[in-house]
Write a protein that holds these residues in place. Sequence first.
Motif, PDB file in Angstrom:
ATOM      1  N   VAL A 135      22.001 -38.002 -39.901  1.00  0.00           N
ATOM      2  CA  VAL A 135      20.595 -37.587 -39.820  1.00  0.00           C
ATOM      3  C   VAL A 135      19.869 -38.077 -41.066  1.00  0.00           C
ATOM      4  CG1 VAL A 135      21.072 -35.537 -38.411  1.00  0.00           C
ATOM      5  CG2 VAL A 135      21.078 -35.344 -40.924  1.00  0.00           C
ATOM      6  N   LEU A 136      18.553 -38.270 -40.927  1.00  0.00           N
ATOM      7  CA  LEU A 136      17.652 -38.437 -42.065  1.00  0.00           C
ATOM      8  C   LEU A 136      16.999 -37.087 -42.319  1.00  0.00           C
ATOM      9  CD1 LEU A 136      15.987 -41.858 -41.134  1.00  0.00           C
ATOM     10  CD2 LEU A 136      17.809 -41.439 -42.801  1.00  0.00           C
ATOM     11  N   TRP A 137      16.961 -36.644 -43.533  1.00  0.00           N
ATOM     12  CA  TRP A 137      16.527 -35.282 -43.835  1.00  0.00           C
ATOM     13  C   TRP A 137      15.573 -35.257 -45.032  1.00  0.00           C
ATOM     14  CZ3 TRP A 137      17.601 -33.463 -48.701  1.00  0.00           C
ATOM     15  CH2 TRP A 137      18.576 -34.178 -49.424  1.00  0.00           C
ATOM     16  N   ALA A 138      14.914 -34.134 -45.151  1.00  0.00           N
ATOM     17  CA  ALA A 138      14.020 -33.902 -46.295  1.00  0.00           C
ATOM     18  C   ALA A 138      13.896 -32.394 -46.515  1.00  0.00           C
ATOM     19  CB  ALA A 138      12.644 -34.516 -46.055  1.00  0.00           C
ATOM     20  N   VAL A 139      13.802 -31.986 -47.755  1.00  0.00           N
ATOM     21  CA  VAL A 139      13.590 -30.573 -48.127  1.00  0.00           C
ATOM     22  C   VAL A 139      12.308 -30.489 -48.962  1.00  0.00           C
ATOM     23  CG1 VAL A 139      14.491 -28.593 -49.386  1.00  0.00           C
ATOM     24  CG2 VAL A 139      16.049 -30.035 -48.067  1.00  0.00           C
ATOM     25  N   TRP A 140      11.430 -29.575 -48.561  1.00  0.00           N
ATOM     26  CA  TRP A 140      10.137 -29.452 -49.267  1.00  0.00           C
ATOM     27  C   TRP A 140       9.914 -27.991 -49.648  1.00  0.00           C
ATOM     28  CZ3 TRP A 140       7.608 -33.965 -50.183  1.00  0.00           C
ATOM     29  CH2 TRP A 140       6.416 -33.882 -50.866  1.00  0.00           C
ATOM     30  N   PRO A 141       9.557 -27.748 -50.919  1.00  0.00           N
ATOM     31  CA  PRO A 141       9.319 -26.351 -51.342  1.00  0.00           C
ATOM     32  C   PRO A 141       7.940 -25.873 -50.870  1.00  0.00           C
ATOM     33  CG  PRO A 141       8.993 -27.830 -53.180  1.00  0.00           C
ATOM     34  CD  PRO A 141       9.492 -28.682 -52.041  1.00  0.00           C
ATOM     35  N   THR A 142       7.865 -24.556 -50.657  1.00  0.00           N
ATOM     36  CA  THR A 142       6.591 -23.974 -50.228  1.00  0.00           C
ATOM     37  C   THR A 142       5.808 -23.417 -51.405  1.00  0.00           C
ATOM     38  OG1 THR A 142       7.618 -21.814 -49.876  1.00  0.00           O
ATOM     39  CG2 THR A 142       7.559 -23.365 -48.009  1.00  0.00           C
ATOM     40  N   GLY A 143       6.418 -23.389 -52.603  1.00  0.00           N
ATOM     41  CA  GLY A 143       5.760 -22.809 -53.772  1.00  0.00           C
ATOM     42  C   GLY A 143       5.995 -21.341 -53.902  1.00  0.00           C
ATOM     43  N   ARG A 144       6.861 -20.746 -53.055  1.00  0.00           N
ATOM     44  CA  ARG A 144       7.113 -19.318 -53.091  1.00  0.00           C
ATOM     45  C   ARG A 144       8.597 -19.055 -53.352  1.00  0.00           C
ATOM     46  NH1 ARG A 144       2.889 -16.633 -50.731  1.00  0.00           N
ATOM     47  NH2 ARG A 144       4.174 -14.866 -50.099  1.00  0.00           N
ATOM     48  N   ALA A 145       9.252 -19.970 -54.126  1.00  0.00           N
ATOM     49  CA  ALA A 145      10.685 -19.812 -54.367  1.00  0.00           C
ATOM     50  C   ALA A 145      11.000 -18.608 -55.244  1.00  0.00           C
ATOM     51  CB  ALA A 145      11.234 -21.081 -55.041  1.00  0.00           C
ATOM     52  N   GLY A 146      10.040 -18.102 -56.017  1.00  0.00           N
ATOM     53  CA  GLY A 146      10.342 -16.985 -56.920  1.00  0.00           C
ATOM     54  C   GLY A 146      10.110 -15.626 -56.319  1.00  0.00           C
ATOM     55  N   ILE A 147       9.603 -15.503 -55.126  1.00  0.00           N
ATOM     56  CA  ILE A 147       9.326 -14.209 -54.497  1.00  0.00           C
ATOM     57  C   ILE A 147      10.623 -13.559 -54.084  1.00  0.00           C
ATOM     58  CG2 ILE A 147       8.148 -13.070 -52.591  1.00  0.00           C
ATOM     59  CD1 ILE A 147       6.096 -15.280 -52.628  1.00  0.00           C
ATOM     60  N   SER A 148      10.767 -12.268 -54.375  1.00  0.00           N
ATOM     61  CA  SER A 148      12.018 -11.575 -54.045  1.00  0.00           C
ATOM     62  C   SER A 148      12.096 -11.332 -52.557  1.00  0.00           C
ATOM     63  CB  SER A 148      12.098 -10.239 -54.812  1.00  0.00           C
ATOM     64  OG  SER A 148      11.006  -9.404 -54.440  1.00  0.00           O
ATOM     65  N   ARG A 149      13.297 -11.091 -52.094  1.00  0.00           N
ATOM     66  CA  ARG A 149      13.542 -10.929 -50.655  1.00  0.00           C
ATOM     67  C   ARG A 149      13.190  -9.517 -50.222  1.00  0.00           C
ATOM     68  NH1 ARG A 149      19.482 -11.462 -47.765  1.00  0.00           N
ATOM     69  NH2 ARG A 149      18.788 -10.930 -45.647  1.00  0.00           N
ATOM     70  N   PRO A 150      12.373  -9.334 -49.191  1.00  0.00           N
ATOM     71  CA  PRO A 150      12.023  -8.002 -48.686  1.00  0.00           C
ATOM     72  C   PRO A 150      13.139  -7.442 -47.827  1.00  0.00           C
ATOM     73  CG  PRO A 150      10.928  -9.655 -47.379  1.00  0.00           C
ATOM     74  CD  PRO A 150      11.679 -10.376 -48.425  1.00  0.00           C
ATOM     75  N   LEU A 151      12.843  -6.317 -47.193  1.00  0.00           N
ATOM     76  CA  LEU A 151      13.818  -5.702 -46.281  1.00  0.00           C
ATOM     77  C   LEU A 151      14.089  -6.614 -45.106  1.00  0.00           C
ATOM     78  CD1 LEU A 151      12.434  -2.021 -46.300  1.00  0.00           C
ATOM     79  CD2 LEU A 151      14.387  -2.958 -47.601  1.00  0.00           C
ATOM     80  N   ALA A 152      15.293  -6.452 -44.553  1.00  0.00           N
ATOM     81  CA  ALA A 152      15.694  -7.336 -43.456  1.00  0.00           C
ATOM     82  C   ALA A 152      14.822  -7.165 -42.231  1.00  0.00           C
ATOM     83  CB  ALA A 152      17.167  -7.075 -43.110  1.00  0.00           C
ATOM     84  N   SER A 153      14.251  -5.933 -42.056  1.00  0.00           N
ATOM     85  CA  SER A 153      13.459  -5.721 -40.845  1.00  0.00           C
ATOM     86  C   SER A 153      12.047  -6.253 -40.978  1.00  0.00           C
ATOM     87  CB  SER A 153      13.424  -4.217 -40.509  1.00  0.00           C
ATOM     88  OG  SER A 153      12.868  -3.507 -41.608  1.00  0.00           O
ATOM     89  N   GLY A 154      11.572  -6.562 -42.181  1.00  0.00           N
ATOM     90  CA  GLY A 154      10.224  -7.021 -42.391  1.00  0.00           C
ATOM     91  C   GLY A 154      10.122  -8.525 -42.460  1.00  0.00           C
ATOM     92  N   PRO A 155       8.904  -9.037 -42.659  1.00  0.00           N
ATOM     93  CA  PRO A 155       8.732 -10.494 -42.797  1.00  0.00           C
ATOM     94  C   PRO A 155       9.468 -11.010 -44.029  1.00  0.00           C
ATOM     95  CG  PRO A 155       6.629  -9.406 -42.367  1.00  0.00           C
ATOM     96  CD  PRO A 155       7.598  -8.311 -42.666  1.00  0.00           C
ATOM     97  N   ARG A 156       9.974 -12.203 -43.899  1.00  0.00           N
ATOM     98  CA  ARG A 156      10.743 -12.806 -44.989  1.00  0.00           C
ATOM     99  C   ARG A 156       9.999 -14.033 -45.498  1.00  0.00           C
ATOM    100  NH1 ARG A 156      16.625 -13.962 -43.077  1.00  0.00           N
ATOM    101  NH2 ARG A 156      16.881 -14.202 -45.329  1.00  0.00           N
ATOM    102  N   PRO A 157       9.777 -14.100 -46.811  1.00  0.00           N
ATOM    103  CA  PRO A 157       9.075 -15.276 -47.359  1.00  0.00           C
ATOM    104  C   PRO A 157       9.947 -16.538 -47.278  1.00  0.00           C
ATOM    105  CG  PRO A 157       9.859 -13.877 -49.120  1.00  0.00           C
ATOM    106  CD  PRO A 157      10.134 -13.115 -47.861  1.00  0.00           C
ATOM    107  N   VAL A 158       9.292 -17.670 -47.116  1.00  0.00           N
ATOM    108  CA  VAL A 158       9.964 -18.969 -46.999  1.00  0.00           C
ATOM    109  C   VAL A 158       9.821 -19.710 -48.316  1.00  0.00           C
ATOM    110  CG1 VAL A 158      10.041 -21.162 -45.777  1.00  0.00           C
ATOM    111  CG2 VAL A 158       9.526 -19.043 -44.540  1.00  0.00           C
ATOM    112  N   ALA A 159      10.937 -20.150 -48.856  1.00  0.00           N
ATOM    113  CA  ALA A 159      10.911 -20.884 -50.122  1.00  0.00           C
ATOM    114  C   ALA A 159      11.008 -22.403 -49.911  1.00  0.00           C
ATOM    115  CB  ALA A 159      12.052 -20.418 -51.027  1.00  0.00           C
ATOM    116  N   TYR A 160      11.751 -22.822 -48.885  1.00  0.00           N
ATOM    117  CA  TYR A 160      11.942 -24.257 -48.632  1.00  0.00           C
ATOM    118  C   TYR A 160      11.867 -24.519 -47.135  1.00  0.00           C
ATOM    119  CZ  TYR A 160      13.946 -24.152 -53.336  1.00  0.00           C
ATOM    120  OH  TYR A 160      14.141 -23.964 -54.675  1.00  0.00           O
ATOM    121  N   VAL A 161      11.456 -25.721 -46.808  1.00  0.00           N
ATOM    122  CA  VAL A 161      11.457 -26.184 -45.412  1.00  0.00           C
ATOM    123  C   VAL A 161      12.341 -27.436 -45.341  1.00  0.00           C
ATOM    124  CG1 VAL A 161      10.111 -27.148 -43.522  1.00  0.00           C
ATOM    125  CG2 VAL A 161       9.209 -25.241 -44.865  1.00  0.00           C
ATOM    126  N   TYR A 162      13.317 -27.343 -44.459  1.00  0.00           N
ATOM    127  CA  TYR A 162      14.242 -28.474 -44.241  1.00  0.00           C
ATOM    128  C   TYR A 162      13.903 -29.135 -42.895  1.00  0.00           C
ATOM    129  CZ  TYR A 162      18.539 -30.821 -42.683  1.00  0.00           C
ATOM    130  OH  TYR A 162      19.440 -31.730 -42.196  1.00  0.00           O
TER     131      TYR A 162
END
Length: 506
Positions: free
Chosen positions: A172-199
């Motif tokens: 495969v040809l691939w790429a990883v791009w940061p969203t700028g939110r890599a430092g946000i802590s992880r919330p509860l599993a049942s709630g929305p989860r912030p995205v740090a990278y897009v592959y």
Amino acid sequence: MLDRVRRRAWGLSGRLTASYILVTLAVVVLVEALALGLQVPALVNSATLQGQVDAAAKSYAQQLSQRYRGGLPAGTVLGDPGQPAQPGLARLGLAGTLAVPAITGPIHSHQAVTAVVAIAADGTVVASSAPSRYPPGRAAASELPAPATSAIRTGAAQDFKVPPASTPYGSVLWAVWPTGRAGISRPLASGPRPVAYVYAQAPWSPGFISPIRALSELGQLGDYRSLLSGPFALLIVIVPVGVLFGLLASWRIVRRIRRLDRAAAAVADGDYTVTLPVSGRDEVGQLEANFTTMTRQLGSALAAERQRATTDARAAERARIAREIHDAISQHLFGLRMIAAGMRRADPGNQQVRAIERISEEALRDMQSLLTELRPASLDGAGLAPALREICAAYHDRLGVTVDADLDDVTVPAPVEHALLRITQEACTNAVRHGNARRLAVSVTRQDGHVELAVRDTGTGFDPAAPHTGSGLAHIRDRIAELGGTVDIDSAPGRGAALTVRVPVP
């Protein structure tokens, strides 16, 4: 001089050299065409598709960071639901961008798919365009290529360039791009989860394209001459190398063929003693061996023909002499005997007349024996037995000698036939002329790999151990010795003679 150069240029050496050059050029051009068809897609298509994968990763990263600031809701499926899932293929959308299908169901294929995966800061999958292959909550390191997980772990996502990468489902040809939110802590599993990278990834298989198309796509890269300078230089170098290799490879075979040509010219001029050494086990070596065999056979045939011509000339000369003796001397002797017989009847007591009659009869008999010897029987392809019967009949009819013939129809080589025929003539002549034999016995048999000829007479006989002035017996022994046979003579004064010869035959 010009003709000689022209013959060399268009001769076997020149043609072999030209064929080596052409074949080598064809192979080099074919290999370079295959290399272009196989490598250019990796150079051109890979760069184009990689740019589309980078753009897709960047686009999804920007969209997710703007649209879902508080985190990506659970159960979100990324991608375009309107795009069909085609494992193993990368497709472009209407805007010329990478088409990422939203695959909600299972993927019944072992090939890579075009996909986008949203990854949290802790390295787990938040959402993807193919949840069955990249399920949320699972560690991204277990699903993504190793270089991609390394880029995420080191934080150098958009600068980490080592595609294509190998996955369990193919390259495969691939790429990883940061969203700028890599430092946000992880919330509860049942709630929305912030995205740090897009592959993002797309299946990659370079395949093969037409060499002409490959050259055209190379031209689109700009300065592509450096890529083709090596193949062009190789084509230029191939020509002198092909000439040198062709000359070296054809030198030996051309030299051997020229030697064959000189030998053939010598044979055409009548020299049948030419022999060629076998200089190899190839077709030319077989030709050299066959040529030597042919010249030897021609020489033997020519020698046999000359011998046959000499024998025929001798036979014709002997027949002419015999005819002249018969027409002249024999008639005079016959007339002298008739006159002596008439004088004896007129004067029975005249001893001189009786002596003249007796001497004329003996001379006439010797003359008949000489004529028989001058007119020998000939094989003429009829075989040994018929020729010996002709000799026996001649002694009986011309000299009145009783001949008992016991002749088996044996088949022996021509040299043996000729030798036995001449030995029979010599033995019968000696028995009648020197032994005054009035009865002969001639037999031919074959047994135990030998042919045996026996000539017996009832003449006066002789002592074999005593010296003899004639050469008849010596000639007989010489003939049999050449054939590897044996001669046995049994005789004594007053009891006839027996000559037995045995010759080995195949």
